[in-house]
Design an enzyme around this catalytic site. Structure first.
Site, PDB file in Angstrom:
ATOM      1  N   CYS A 260      -5.444  -3.198 -14.038  1.00 27.22           N
ATOM      2  CA  CYS A 260      -5.376  -2.190 -12.967  1.00 27.22           C
ATOM      3  C   CYS A 260      -4.233  -2.457 -11.993  1.00 27.22           C
ATOM      4  O   CYS A 260      -4.129  -1.784 -10.989  1.00 27.22           O
ATOM      5  CB  CYS A 260      -6.704  -2.128 -12.206  1.00 27.22           C
ATOM      6  SG  CYS A 260      -7.156  -3.674 -11.394  1.00 27.22           S
TER       7      CYS A 260
ATOM      8  N   ARG B 126       4.211 -11.477  -3.025  1.00 28.91           N
ATOM      9  CA  ARG B 126       4.516 -10.165  -3.602  1.00 28.91           C
ATOM     10  C   ARG B 126       5.061  -9.187  -2.569  1.00 28.91           C
ATOM     11  O   ARG B 126       5.630  -8.162  -2.930  1.00 28.91           O
ATOM     12  CB  ARG B 126       3.270  -9.600  -4.270  1.00 28.91           C
ATOM     13  CG  ARG B 126       2.205  -9.131  -3.303  1.00 28.91           C
ATOM     14  CD  ARG B 126       0.932  -8.739  -4.021  1.00 28.91           C
ATOM     15  NE  ARG B 126       0.226  -7.705  -3.304  1.00 28.91           N
ATOM     16  CZ  ARG B 126      -0.955  -7.237  -3.647  1.00 28.91           C
ATOM     17  NH1 ARG B 126      -1.550  -7.717  -4.719  1.00 28.91           N
ATOM     18  NH2 ARG B 126      -1.544  -6.289  -2.959  1.00 28.91           N
TER      19      ARG B 126
ATOM     20  N   GLU C 249      -7.393 -12.233 -11.025  1.00 25.44           N
ATOM     21  CA  GLU C 249      -6.222 -12.229 -10.141  1.00 25.44           C
ATOM     22  C   GLU C 249      -5.689 -13.628  -9.878  1.00 25.44           C
ATOM     23  O   GLU C 249      -4.573 -13.767  -9.370  1.00 25.44           O
ATOM     24  CB  GLU C 249      -6.593 -11.589  -8.797  1.00 25.44           C
ATOM     25  CG  GLU C 249      -7.039 -10.146  -8.913  1.00 25.44           C
ATOM     26  CD  GLU C 249      -7.588  -9.631  -7.603  1.00 25.44           C
ATOM     27  OE1 GLU C 249      -6.831  -9.005  -6.847  1.00 25.44           O
ATOM     28  OE2 GLU C 249      -8.783  -9.868  -7.329  1.00 25.44           O
TER      29      GLU C 249
ATOM     30  N   ARG D 163      -9.969   1.759  -4.730  1.00 29.57           N
ATOM     31  CA  ARG D 163      -9.813   0.763  -3.671  1.00 29.57           C
ATOM     32  C   ARG D 163     -10.665   1.185  -2.470  1.00 29.57           C
ATOM     33  O   ARG D 163     -10.243   2.015  -1.670  1.00 29.57           O
ATOM     34  CB  ARG D 163      -8.346   0.638  -3.269  1.00 29.57           C
ATOM     35  CG  ARG D 163      -7.405   0.365  -4.431  1.00 29.57           C
ATOM     36  CD  ARG D 163      -5.961   0.334  -3.938  1.00 29.57           C
ATOM     37  NE  ARG D 163      -5.021   0.206  -5.042  1.00 29.57           N
ATOM     38  CZ  ARG D 163      -4.457   1.225  -5.682  1.00 29.57           C
ATOM     39  NH1 ARG D 163      -4.774   2.471  -5.328  1.00 29.57           N
ATOM     40  NH2 ARG D 163      -3.613   1.031  -6.667  1.00 29.57           N
TER      41      ARG D 163
ATOM     42  N   ASN E   3      -0.769  -7.623  -9.900  1.00 31.73           N
ATOM     43  CA  ASN E   3       0.007  -7.867  -8.680  1.00 31.73           C
ATOM     44  C   ASN E   3      -0.274  -9.261  -8.130  1.00 31.73           C
ATOM     45  O   ASN E   3       0.636 -10.052  -7.884  1.00 31.73           O
ATOM     46  CB  ASN E   3      -0.325  -6.813  -7.611  1.00 31.73           C
ATOM     47  CG  ASN E   3      -0.048  -5.406  -8.084  1.00 31.73           C
ATOM     48  OD1 ASN E   3       0.617  -5.191  -9.087  1.00 31.73           O
ATOM     49  ND2 ASN E   3      -0.570  -4.435  -7.358  1.00 31.73           N
ATOM     50  N   ASP E   4      -1.559  -9.556  -7.907  1.00 27.10           N
ATOM     51  CA  ASP E   4      -1.916 -10.871  -7.372  1.00 27.10           C
ATOM     52  C   ASP E   4      -1.754 -11.968  -8.412  1.00 27.10           C
ATOM     53  O   ASP E   4      -1.336 -13.081  -8.084  1.00 27.10           O
ATOM     54  CB  ASP E   4      -3.355 -10.862  -6.837  1.00 27.10           C
ATOM     55  CG  ASP E   4      -3.413 -10.462  -5.370  1.00 27.10           C
ATOM     56  OD1 ASP E   4      -2.559 -10.941  -4.589  1.00 27.10           O
ATOM     57  OD2 ASP E   4      -4.294  -9.676  -4.991  1.00 27.10           O
TER      58      ASP E   4
ATOM     59  N   HIS F 239       0.826  -1.210   0.000  1.00 33.09           N
ATOM     60  CA  HIS F 239       0.000   0.000   0.000  1.00 33.09           C
ATOM     61  C   HIS F 239       0.857   1.255   0.000  1.00 33.09           C
ATOM     62  O   HIS F 239       0.507   2.264  -0.609  1.00 33.09           O
ATOM     63  CB  HIS F 239      -0.933  -0.002   1.219  1.00 33.09           C
ATOM     64  CG  HIS F 239      -2.190  -0.781   1.006  1.00 33.09           C
ATOM     65  ND1 HIS F 239      -2.989  -1.201   2.023  1.00 33.09           N
ATOM     66  CD2 HIS F 239      -2.771  -1.225  -0.137  1.00 33.09           C
ATOM     67  CE1 HIS F 239      -4.030  -1.869   1.531  1.00 33.09           C
ATOM     68  NE2 HIS F 239      -3.915  -1.886   0.229  1.00 33.09           N
TER      69      HIS F 239
ATOM     70  N   ARG G 170     -13.997  -0.913  -6.611  1.00 31.13           N
ATOM     71  CA  ARG G 170     -13.832  -2.314  -6.206  1.00 31.13           C
ATOM     72  C   ARG G 170     -14.448  -2.513  -4.827  1.00 31.13           C
ATOM     73  O   ARG G 170     -14.198  -1.735  -3.902  1.00 31.13           O
ATOM     74  CB  ARG G 170     -12.342  -2.680  -6.158  1.00 31.13           C
ATOM     75  CG  ARG G 170     -12.077  -4.136  -5.780  1.00 31.13           C
ATOM     76  CD  ARG G 170     -10.596  -4.473  -5.871  1.00 31.13           C
ATOM     77  NE  ARG G 170      -9.817  -3.775  -4.860  1.00 31.13           N
ATOM     78  CZ  ARG G 170      -8.489  -3.782  -4.818  1.00 31.13           C
ATOM     79  NH1 ARG G 170      -7.794  -4.420  -5.752  1.00 31.13           N
ATOM     80  NH2 ARG G 170      -7.834  -3.141  -3.868  1.00 31.13           N
TER      81      ARG G 170
END
Length: 850
Positions: free
Chosen positions: A767, A731, A697, A567, A720-721, A460, A603
């Protein structure tokens, strides 16, 4: 003559729970003392005996009584009720009150507590019963019901026991040895020595030259300044002295393994030259400024106290609460197999119980200091002693000491107080790691850049740094924390390097680059509101990833074609209770209005065992990334989903709103969410519904993109995921962060499968962080994605890069890229292709007639 005794009675009607069965290790393992617990059937907590109220918790959830015989009894209403901050609890007594057995201590709203606490189980603990034996009544069994005032525990005076601290002869046993620990006698082995002495019930002393230290004092052991190769003598007294010496000798003469997380492995970082320090690029850019270490401001506490007795009790209670927290953290780490992390918590707990530190604080209490300020001064003095040793490892432990200082002071601080931040503008900030709220606070001081010892490129903090355009390196290891101060350092967050002391030539070159970058960025911002169209005529939307309505407004200013990812979890984090429906609606509405009719994708809450909420504590699981999170959480807590969906359905106009569901594995999960949305829309009398999409994801979603596209109105790839799951690399692990690369051929194959499966059915966006990666973004466009969503500060640059791209030509390179061995090979191939394309363009321009 019969021995004196005391009977403790039930504080309310309830169901008996044996202490070992309480779902909290601080109670179950007897860390706070012996006792019993009840699950209440009433709404009033009564005194279990006559006594004086010597402590009332700030959050009203705990009361301690002291009897005339000096026994202290703690009543702890519920588990994790401290998080409620007194909501639903009414105290009926205060410190100093004399109460008789059965007198009401507090009233509570059981329903309200049950919604916010882990459990209503209320332990009754004898916290200071030295010289007394606690005997549960034999008729009591777990699950049995008792009435308020019925006897629960009997305390009887214990017979004097023979001392366990001396052996049969009373003489000390000694053993001379040479210290083999590479880091010397630092916090972790010192805490282990203390544990050995406690386990074998001996007095264990370390003697070095003319100095000695009792193992009960962590600071005394460390202040011996023993380094690798130092000679020392161990002295032990007690019945098991020989066993204790064997174990202590094995500890001190066996070289320890490398400390966990001390340095990120070199293979995961860029190559650094002399005078450079490498890190992973979390947010790109180039910066020049002074190096300034960041330390979180200490909580505000009063300097002067209200008297020695009052302040001594306050400090003791604060130490107990912090000890509970550390013990629970240690057990969680042990259960999760994080041995090194558990040892750190154990060392912190040993420090917390260090008699020398407590005595140092006691001196200051006697001088009139408040509990919080006495603890601050005691630990300041200890930190100064560690720094004065000149030992790098001991000096490195000052950060641990500061953490413990802050923990205890926070228990004693005014919850309304707000510590300040002393940080100059334009600084390159160095820190171990940052929380999102700390990053936001630091960003308000306009830093030039960030250098973090820990962290990952998709954390984050990394996301927030990119959103604000702050150059940031992470996973730099502890060496960065020991950097000397520097008036002018260079942070190259393009190459992943920090240069603390660049020469004049390097400074001049960097200043020139920064001017060139600023000029180019200004040109890109001027064109940012225009569409992004490739050389071969493909229009690509460039949206923004945001965490709030304020960031949505920033994105609009930067030229966003919409919000590709809002988010919503930032609304839910770092607060004591979930935001209500109206709070959510206002934030979502503001984001929609900020984009002025452009699409906004919000989301739904992406939370789980990997990202906890204080008011929704999920059970710890062996692998949080594979646990209950995203859409899986909704099926466990549909009330949270319904509240969020109701808020979203009240946003106007719904035509511009998109709702995106995280962690979808297959079409059935999205179908379930659509059903919930349709039912709620019907209740609200709505005929127009927002579009509903799924995040890609996990590999199953990518492989089943064709069926998902039948159910979804759009798909968005969370790289990312997806990268984490495809490569089986956490990650957030700095040891793996550089290798967890979206350009790995395996990840690219799944992105290609998603685009192919959705073709002709619904659009596909990206994204994840890869959308803002200059090389990865071009590959994503060539693969056929319709939209890229990036951090707001990256929008102008990504649009400019797309306008320079011939997507059809790069698409011709894709078969070759997908056949390569790894991400590094893909990046090298792309860099060569990009350079060749630029050379061709330059040659063609030179050949054009003037």
């Amino acid at each position: 003559m019969s021995s004196p005794s005391l009977m403790l009675k039930a504080p309310f009607d309830g169901i008996v729970v044996l202490l070992a069965d309480v779902p909290d290790p601080a109670f179950a393992e007897g860390i706070l003392g012996e006792g019993i617990a009840l699950d209440p059937l009433g709404d009033t907590l009564h005194a279990p005996c006559d006594g004086e109220v010597v402590q009332c918790a700030r959050a009203k959830h705990a009361v301690t009584l002291r009897t005339d015989m000096g026994i202290e009894v703690l009543l702890h209403l519920g588990l994790d009720t401290v998080n409620l901050d007194g909501q639903g609890i009414e105290l009926l007594v205060e410190v100093g009150s004399r109460v008789e057995s059965g007198a009401p201590l507090c009233r509570f709203d059981a329903d309200r507590l049950a919604r916010g606490a882990t459990a209503l189980i209320t332990p009754l603990i004898v916290t200071d019963g030295a010289g007394w034996q606690v005997r549960p009544l034999t008729a009591l069994a777990s699950g049995s019901r008792v009435r308020c005032g019925e006897p629960l525990l009997r305390l009887e005076a214990a017979e004097a026991a023979p001392s366990a601290t001396t052996d049969a002869t009373g003489s000390a046993q000694e053993r001379a040895l040479t210290l083999a620990l590479g880091g010397g006698l630092h916090a972790r082995p010192a805490a282990r020595l203390r544990a050995i002495a406690q386990r074998h019930e001996v007095t264990l002393t370390v003697v070095a030259e003319e100095n000695e230290a009792d193992s009960a004092s962590l600071s005394a052991l460390m202040n011996l300044g023993l380094a690798h190769g130092s000679s020392l003598t161990l002295m032990a007294r007690g019945a098991h002295a020989e066993l204790a010496l064997d174990e202590a000798e094995a500890l001190l003469t066996t070289p320890e393994a490398e400390e966990h997380g001390q340095e990120a492995p070199s293979e995961s970082l860029p190559t650094a030259g002399e005078g450079q320090l490498p890190g992973l690029v979390a947010s790109p850019g180039l910066a020049l400024g002074p190096l300034v270490p960041y330390r979180a401001a200490l909580p505000e506490v009063p300097v002067d106290g209200e008297g020695d007795a009052v302040e001594r009790l306050r400090l003791r209670q604060a130490l107990v609460r912090v000890g509970e927290s550390l013990q629970a953290s240690m057990h969680r780490a042990e259960r999760d197999g994080q041995a090194a992390e558990a040892e750190i918590f154990a060392a912190h707990q040993a420090w917390l119980e260090d008699p020398d530190l407590q005595a140092a604080a006691g001196v200051r209490l006697a001088a009139g200091r408040s509990a919080g300020h006495a603890w601050r001064e005691a630990l300041d003095a200890e930190a100064d002693r560690l720094l004065a040793t000149g030992n790098a490892l001991l000096m490195g432990r000052v950060a641990d000491l500061r953490d413990l200082q802050c923990r205890v002071m926070a228990e004693l601080a005014d919850p309304q107080g707000k510590p300040g931040l002393d940080l100059p503008a334009g600084a390159i900030v160095i820190a171990e790691d940052l929380t999102p709220s700390e990053l936001v606070t630091i960003a308000s001081r306009q830093p030039a850049g960030l250098c973090l010892a820990a962290g990952g490129t998709t954390s984050h903090v990394a996301i927030l740094a990119r959103a604000r355009g702050i150059p940031c390196l992470v996973a730099m290891g502890e060496r960065v924390l020991r950097m000397a101060s520097s008036d002018r350092a260079v942070l190259d967050a393009e190459q992943g390097l920090l240069e603390p002391t660049p020469d004049a030539e390097r400074l001049a070159a960097v200043e020139a680059n920064i001017r060139d970058n600023a000029r180019r960025a200004a040109e890109e911002r001027e064109a940012a509101q225009a569409p992004a169209t490739t050389v071969d005529g493909r229009d690509v939307e460039v949206g923004a990833n945001v965490g709030s309505a304020a960031e949505a407004r920033l994105a609009a200013e930067q030229g966003a074609d919409g919000i590709g990812l809002m988010r919503s979890e930032f609304l839910f984090l770092e607060r004591r209770s979930a935001p209500d429906e109206e709070d959510q609606r206002c934030e979502y509405q503001a984001a929609v209005e900020a984009l002025g009719g452009k699409p906004v994708i919000i989301r739904t809450l992406d939370i789980g065992a990997d990202k906890q909420l204080p008011y929704l504590m999920l059970p710890q699981v062996p692998n949080p990334a594979l646990g209950v999170r995203g859409v899986r959480l909704w099926q466990r807590h549909p009330d949270l989903l319904d509240s969020q969906l109701r808020a979203l359905l009240r946003v106007e106009p719904l035509e511009t709103l998109r709702i995106m569901v995280p962690m979808v594995s297959d079409a059935s999960e999205l179908h379930w969410v659509r059903g919930r949305m349709q039912s709620l829309a019907k209740e609200q009398g709505l005929t127009i519904l927002p579009r509903l999409g799924a995040m890609i994801e996990v590999p199953s979603a990518a492989l089943c993109a064709a069926s998902l596209a039948e159910e979804a109105d759009f798909l968005s790839i969370g790289t990312n995921d997806l990268t984490q799951y495809v490569l089986a690399m956490d990650r957030e692990d700095p040891h793996l962060a550089a290798r967890a690369d979206v350009l790995h051929p395996g990840v690219l194959h799944l992105i290609q499968a998603t685009v192919t499966g959705a073709a002709g059915k619904c659009p596909v966006g990206v994204c994840g962080a890869a959308a803002g990666d200059p090389l990865a973004a071009l590959v994503l466009v060539a693969l056929g994605v319709d939209e890229l969503s990036v951090e707001p500060a990256r929008i102008p640059a990504i649009k400019a890069a797309i306008r320079r791209l011939d997507a059809r030509t790069l698409a011709d390179e894709l078969p070759a890229l997908l056949r390569l061995a790894d991400a590094m090979a893909v990046r090298e191939h792309l860099a060569a292709w990009q350079q060749a394309s630029q050379d061709t363009t330059t040659t063609n321009l030179e050949r054009m007639p003037s």
